[in-house]
Design a protein around this motif. Structure first.
Motif, short mmCIF file in Angstrom:
data_model
loop_
_atom_site.label_atom_id
_atom_site.label_comp_id
_atom_site.label_asym_id
_atom_site.label_seq_id
_atom_site.Cartn_x
_atom_site.Cartn_y
_atom_site.Cartn_z
N MET A 1 97.19 33.91 25.48
CA MET A 1 96.90 35.31 25.75
C MET A 1 95.64 35.42 26.60
O MET A 1 94.61 34.83 26.26
N GLU A 2 95.72 36.16 27.70
CA GLU A 2 94.60 36.29 28.62
C GLU A 2 93.94 37.66 28.48
O GLU A 2 94.61 38.67 28.29
N PHE A 3 92.61 37.66 28.61
CA PHE A 3 91.82 38.89 28.57
C PHE A 3 91.20 39.10 29.95
O PHE A 3 90.50 38.22 30.44
N TRP A 4 91.49 40.27 30.54
CA TRP A 4 91.01 40.55 31.89
C TRP A 4 90.22 41.87 31.91
O TRP A 4 90.56 42.83 31.22
N LEU A 5 89.20 41.90 32.77
CA LEU A 5 88.48 43.12 33.11
C LEU A 5 88.55 43.24 34.63
O LEU A 5 88.37 42.25 35.34
N MET A 6 88.81 44.44 35.13
CA MET A 6 88.94 44.57 36.58
C MET A 6 88.58 45.98 37.04
O MET A 6 88.70 46.94 36.27
N GLN A 7 88.13 46.06 38.28
CA GLN A 7 87.83 47.35 38.92
C GLN A 7 88.13 47.20 40.41
O GLN A 7 87.57 46.33 41.08
N ASP A 8 89.01 48.04 40.88
CA ASP A 8 89.46 47.95 42.28
C ASP A 8 89.98 46.54 42.57
O ASP A 8 90.91 46.09 41.91
N THR A 9 89.36 45.82 43.51
CA THR A 9 89.84 44.47 43.85
C THR A 9 89.10 43.36 43.11
O THR A 9 89.44 42.19 43.27
N GLU A 10 88.09 43.73 42.31
CA GLU A 10 87.30 42.72 41.58
C GLU A 10 87.91 42.48 40.20
O GLU A 10 88.25 43.43 39.48
N LEU A 12 87.84 39.85 36.53
CA LEU A 12 87.14 38.84 35.73
C LEU A 12 87.99 38.51 34.51
O LEU A 12 88.24 39.37 33.66
N GLN A 13 88.46 37.28 34.46
CA GLN A 13 89.16 36.80 33.27
C GLN A 13 88.13 36.18 32.33
O GLN A 13 87.32 35.34 32.75
N LEU A 14 88.11 36.61 31.08
CA LEU A 14 87.15 36.06 30.13
C LEU A 14 87.45 34.58 29.91
O LEU A 14 88.55 34.23 29.47
N PRO A 15 86.49 33.71 30.21
CA PRO A 15 86.73 32.26 30.05
C PRO A 15 87.01 31.88 28.59
O PRO A 15 87.83 31.01 28.32
N VAL A 16 86.29 32.52 27.67
CA VAL A 16 86.50 32.28 26.24
C VAL A 16 87.02 33.58 25.63
O VAL A 16 86.26 34.54 25.45
N PRO A 17 88.31 33.66 25.34
CA PRO A 17 88.87 34.91 24.82
C PRO A 17 88.36 35.20 23.41
O PRO A 17 88.05 34.27 22.65
N PRO A 18 88.27 36.48 23.04
CA PRO A 18 87.88 36.84 21.68
C PRO A 18 88.91 36.31 20.68
O PRO A 18 90.06 36.07 21.04
N PRO A 19 88.51 36.14 19.43
CA PRO A 19 89.44 35.60 18.43
C PRO A 19 90.59 36.57 18.11
O PRO A 19 91.63 36.15 17.60
N ASN A 20 90.40 37.85 18.40
CA ASN A 20 91.45 38.83 18.10
C ASN A 20 91.26 40.06 18.99
O ASN A 20 90.26 40.18 19.69
N TYR A 21 92.21 40.94 18.93
CA TYR A 21 92.11 42.20 19.67
C TYR A 21 92.78 43.29 18.84
O TYR A 21 93.61 43.01 17.97
N SER A 22 92.41 44.53 19.09
CA SER A 22 93.07 45.67 18.45
C SER A 22 92.77 46.93 19.26
O SER A 22 91.84 46.96 20.08
N ILE A 23 93.57 47.95 19.05
CA ILE A 23 93.38 49.23 19.72
C ILE A 23 93.83 50.32 18.76
O ILE A 23 94.84 50.17 18.06
N LYS A 24 93.06 51.39 18.67
CA LYS A 24 93.38 52.49 17.75
C LYS A 24 93.77 53.72 18.55
O LYS A 24 93.01 54.20 19.39
#
Length: 214
Positions: A1-10, A12-24
């Motif tokens: 599972m990959e974690f990405w942050l992006m804005q326009d054309t920039e 950033l894939q997090l090199p060390v992904p968090p141990p978990n994710y959630s959304i409320k």
């Protein structure tokens, strides 16, 4: 599972992904007490999604658990997120096959902990909702005015008196005024009308080739 942050054309894939994710996700429901009924619930619109703080670190060296090896330095990573935070624009938060939403950066905290050069961080995000305004074209009112103007013009034209072109007759050999009246009006007695229109002093004196107004 990959974690990405992006804005326009920039990106950033997090090199060390968090141990978990959630959304409320929640609705802005309202509960009202009604006499004789009790509590009544009214379903509201969707609230902005809440994302728990993303906590991991930017590595200063390659570890076996890193997602990829050619990752930017910790400073490059923190500088990029700071740039996004101050840009006044949202970023996109993407977790493959799970989350893909635009977010605002609520807070960004980072620093070293163990002398390795790794930079630990906590990133707080919140869903960003774009407002789409409906633009009403002004052409409607212009069309209405044009229609009214056209109608008024037509009415004006209709009210104008029409010009009647006088009918004429050229006297032929053998013609008499009464015969012409009979032929043109169906009544020989109307020769006096022809005489009056043409100002003939003597109705019996007409010449061949003379043009009479009827």
């Amino acid at each position: 599972m990959e974690f990405w942050l992006m804005q326009d054309t920039e990106k950033l894939q997090l090199p060390v992904p968090p141990p978990n994710y959630s959304i409320k996700r929640a609705l802005d429901n309202t509960v009202i007490k009604v006499e004789g009924i009790g509590e009544v619930s009214f379903i509201g619109k969707s609230k902005l999604a809440e994302i728990p703080p993303i906590k991991t670190f930017f590595p200063n060296q390659i570890y076996t658990f890193c997602e990829y090896s050619d990752f930017p330095t910790p400073k490059e990573c923190t500088d990029l997120i700071e740039k996004w935070r101050l840009s006044g624009k949202p970023i996109r938060y993407l977790v493959t096959d799970a989350i893909n939403i635009e977010c605002t950066i609520e807070s960004f905290e980072h620093g070293e902990q163990d002398g390795t050069g790794d930079v630990y961080f906590s990133l707080e995000l919140k869903e960003y909702r774009r407002i789409i305004l409906e633009v009403v074209s002004p052409s409607i009112s212009v069309t209405t005015k044009a229609t009214k103007a056209t109608t008024a013009t037509k009415a004006t034209v209709a009210q104008r008196p029409t010009k009647t072109v006088a009918k004429k007759y050229t006297v032929k050999a053998g013609d008499t005024l009464s015969a012409i009246a009979k032929k043109q009006y169906g009544d020989s007695s109307k020769y006096t009308l022809i005489a009056s229109k043409n100002k003939l002093k003597n109705p019996n004196l007409i010449k061949v080739g003379q043009v009479l107004i009827l």
